[in-house]
Design a protein around this motif. Structure first.
Motif, short mmCIF file in Angstrom:
data_model
loop_
_atom_site.label_atom_id
_atom_site.label_comp_id
_atom_site.label_asym_id
_atom_site.label_seq_id
_atom_site.Cartn_x
_atom_site.Cartn_y
_atom_site.Cartn_z
N ASP A 96 -17.33 6.20 1.46
CA ASP A 96 -17.46 5.50 2.74
C ASP A 96 -16.77 4.14 2.69
N PHE A 97 -16.86 3.46 1.57
CA PHE A 97 -16.23 2.15 1.43
C PHE A 97 -14.71 2.27 1.54
N LEU A 98 -14.13 3.20 0.80
CA LEU A 98 -12.67 3.35 0.83
C LEU A 98 -12.18 3.78 2.21
N TRP A 99 -12.93 4.66 2.85
CA TRP A 99 -12.50 5.11 4.18
C TRP A 99 -12.55 3.96 5.17
N GLU A 100 -13.58 3.12 5.10
CA GLU A 100 -13.67 1.97 5.99
C GLU A 100 -12.47 1.05 5.82
N VAL A 101 -11.99 0.91 4.57
CA VAL A 101 -10.87 0.01 4.30
C VAL A 101 -9.55 0.59 4.81
N LYS A 173 -0.21 -5.21 0.77
CA LYS A 173 -1.01 -6.04 1.67
C LYS A 173 -2.44 -5.52 1.81
N LEU A 174 -2.62 -4.22 1.59
CA LEU A 174 -3.95 -3.63 1.76
C LEU A 174 -4.94 -4.24 0.78
N ALA A 175 -4.50 -4.49 -0.45
CA ALA A 175 -5.38 -5.11 -1.45
C ALA A 175 -5.81 -6.49 -1.00
N ARG A 176 -4.85 -7.26 -0.46
CA ARG A 176 -5.18 -8.61 -0.02
C ARG A 176 -6.11 -8.59 1.20
N TYR A 182 -13.85 -8.61 1.40
CA TYR A 182 -14.86 -8.41 0.36
C TYR A 182 -14.38 -9.08 -0.92
N PRO A 183 -14.59 -10.37 -1.07
CA PRO A 183 -14.08 -11.07 -2.26
C PRO A 183 -14.85 -10.71 -3.54
N LEU A 206 -7.29 -6.20 -8.60
CA LEU A 206 -7.30 -7.27 -9.60
C LEU A 206 -5.90 -7.79 -9.91
N SER A 207 -4.92 -6.91 -9.92
CA SER A 207 -3.57 -7.35 -10.30
C SER A 207 -2.87 -8.09 -9.18
N ARG A 208 -3.21 -7.77 -7.92
CA ARG A 208 -2.50 -8.37 -6.79
C ARG A 208 -3.26 -9.53 -6.15
N VAL A 209 -4.56 -9.62 -6.41
CA VAL A 209 -5.36 -10.70 -5.84
C VAL A 209 -6.04 -11.42 -6.99
#
Length: 583
Positions: A96-101, A173-176, A182-183, A206-209
């Motif tokens: 559910d978390f991944l789909w929301e993102v 950009k999705l990671a950012r 959700y920091p 972790l690698s991009r943010v």
């Protein structure tokens, strides 16, 4: 002395939770590794509370939340309840978390689905051989529990993780965007998280943010026991990922008796647990009782020793379904899955199989709520599945449909129950179930040899499944949801009982995923994948006991097994309830 010991233990626990709070405050990603009964969920919840105490105003001002993801809906609900459903914390399942993102980014989702389809193995039934680009041009990608249909842009559970991995990898950009919302991301039971999800966290987030994202993993690598295709959990984080985290070890065991903790500490060598509560002395035995009547002999022996075996305090953990399936009334259902193959059986027993999940989450959930007078809960289940009740007449028809379903569940076949559900539109059926109700076999004229063999197996499976009495399904679900005095590994993870009887029966298992005979005899070490799975399952089963534990081995006697059992349980704690070896 006892008070002083408890004080030291309390200080040790405090330091663990304090270290978690400090890591979160310092924006340092970490791994909490802890054994059974350590209170991992307690530490997770306390970590979130400490973070909210320090950062609530800052998070509110930025419109941000803390994300907490876990593998099951049950765990999700438990964590949310412990946090009093605080709106500042987004507690959800991983899917559910991944789909929301990813759901809002349809323009990027379509090519991700195309790429995912290309990566599927040629033998996968989900794979579309035609060009998906024009088919998905104006399609909204959706996440559905009715099954995979990539032609229509419909993703099922296993598809979502693969598509999400591609989305994060191909769209920096999705990671950012995710981290800005959700920091903080806390992962419950990390060992059951798939490699795809772990890769997303490390290789994208972790690698991009680097400065705006913090992750905390909570779990125990030795409690990775789910091995069906629905969740091949990662188990242990790869060394290159662990190296990016601060590792915090929690040695507490608040659950088990001293005797059981001693056994657990011999099963594993990475974490040596210490009693952390008012742990009783307890008892731990290994009983050698070969043969089909071995369980009865073992239980008679325990009664003579003073064990009450009261069902309210005692749990029988069968590590094979040979005996339990017959006792609980779903032996034929297991046989139908077993004829299809070992991994299909494992998916059934773990609740990962699409068909059995449909019955658990929809049909039986509805029947249970309705049968217990919880009409509001029943309507909620139906509405989540898309049912609309616009008129009083529609409600009357619905009541009649559910009442008839209750009758069919006890008197009709699986086919009849599914046909009724489809006719009354209580739930949308899984695509494959709907197809098999109408068509026994697919046209194989254009299939290659492998596809024809697979279709032959599938057609036989569905014919046998649909012809079963539905009582086989309802009995399995009753067992799976822990409404019987029996249990297996899948039903007890995270649970605890006063007294536990662990029954080993390799001869009747008819599986290849585990071998207790080889594990205990030393013929298969934990370095081997099956040896590791078996050890983990043995550890989880034994660690359910709060007071007394009895492992009952119904396999053939073997001096090597009994020698290892003596190492684990201690001299005088291994009892052979049979003739001496060689007689």
């Amino acid at each position: 002395m006892a008070c002083a010991t408890r004080g030291l233990v309390a200080e040790a626990k405090k330091s663990v939770d304090a270290r978690i709070a400090e890591a979160l405050a310092a924006r340092t990603s970490f791994l909490l590794d802890a054994g059974a009964g350590a209170g991992k969920t307690y530490s997770l919840v306390e970590g979130i509370k400490a973070l909210l105490a320090a950062k609530r105003a800052e998070l509110q001002k930025s419109g941000q939340q803390i994300a907490c993801i876990t593998f099951t809906n049950v765990a999700k609900d438990q964590i949310a309840a412990r946090l009093n459903f605080d709106p500042m914390v987004r507690v959800s399942t991983i899917h559910d978390f991944l789909w929301e993102v990813i759901k809002p980014h349809q323009r990027a989702l379509r090519p991700a689905v195309v790429k995912y389809n290309a990566e599927l193995k040629d033998k996968s039934r989900r794979k579309v051989n035609d060009d998906l680009v024009p088919l998905l041009k104006d399609t909204t990608i959706i996440y559905s529990d009715t099954g995979t249909n990539l032609r229509k842009g419909r993703l099922y559970h296993e598809d979502l993780l693969g598509v999400a991995r591609i989305m994060f990898a191909d769209n920096p950009k999705l990671a950012r965007l995710c981290a800005s919302r959700y920091p903080y991301l806390l992962v419950d039971e990390y060992q059951d998280t798939t490699r795809q999800v772990v890769d997303i966290i490390f290789d994208s987030l972790l690698s991009r943010v680097k400065d705006g994202f913090t992750v905390g993993f909570f779990g125990d690598k030795m409690q990775n026991i789910f091995n069906g295709s629905g969740n091949p959990g990662i188990g242990e984080l790869p060394p290159e990922y662990v190296g990016q985290l601060v590792t915090i070890v929690k040695p507490d065991n608040r659950r088990c008796s001293l005797a059981v903790i001693e056994v657990l500490n011999k099963i594993r060598d990475d974490i040596q647990q210490i009693p952390a509560h008012d742990n009783v002395a307890g008892e731990a035995l290994f009983l050698v009782a070969p043969g089909d009547d071995g369980l009865d002999r073992a239980m008679d022996f325990l009664r003579k020793k003073g064990w009450s075996l009261d069902p309210s305090e005692t749990k029988l953990l069968f590590l094979t379904h040979r005996l339990i399936a017959k006792k609980a009334g779903y032996g034929d259902l297991v046989d139908v899955y077993r004829e299809r193959g070992g991994f299909f059986t494992e998916d059934l027993l773990g609740g990962d199989d699409q068909t059995i999940a449909f019955f658990i989450d929809k049909v039986e959930a509805l029947a249970h709520a309705w049968g217990h007078g919880k009409q509001g809960e029943a309507i909620t289940i139906l509405r989540k599945a898309g049912l609309e009740l616009a008129t009083v007449g529609a409600k009357k028809v619905l009541r009649e449909a559910i009442d008839k379903l209750a009758v069919l569940r006890t008197s009709a076949s699986v086919r009849d129950v599914l046909a009724h559900i489809r006719e009354t539109r209580l739930f949308p059926l899984l695509d494959e179930l709907s197809f098999r109700l109408d068509t026994a076999d697919r046209d194989t004229s254009k299939m290659d040899e492998k596809e024809r063999d697979r279709e032959k197996s599938d057609a036989e499976f569905y014919r046998n499944l649909l012809s079963l009495p539905y009582t086989q399904v309802s009995a399995f679900v009753e067992f799976f949801l822990d409404h019987t005095p029996f249990a297996t590994k899948h039903g007890v993870k995270g649970a605890e009982y006063q007294d536990v009887l662990v029954i080993l029966d390799d001869a009747g298992a008819k599986w290849t995923l585990y071998s207790f005979d080889k594990y205990l005899s030393g013929a298969e070490l934990p370095a081997v994948s099956r040896g590791k799975r078996t050890r983990n399952l043995f550890y989880v089963a034994c660690s359910r006991a709060r007071r007394r534990l009895a492992v009952i081995d119904m396999g053939q006697r073997d001096p090597a097994k009994e020698g290892r059992a003596t190492e684990l349980f201690g001299a005088g704690k291994v009892v052979a309830l049979t003739e001496p070896v060689g007689v």
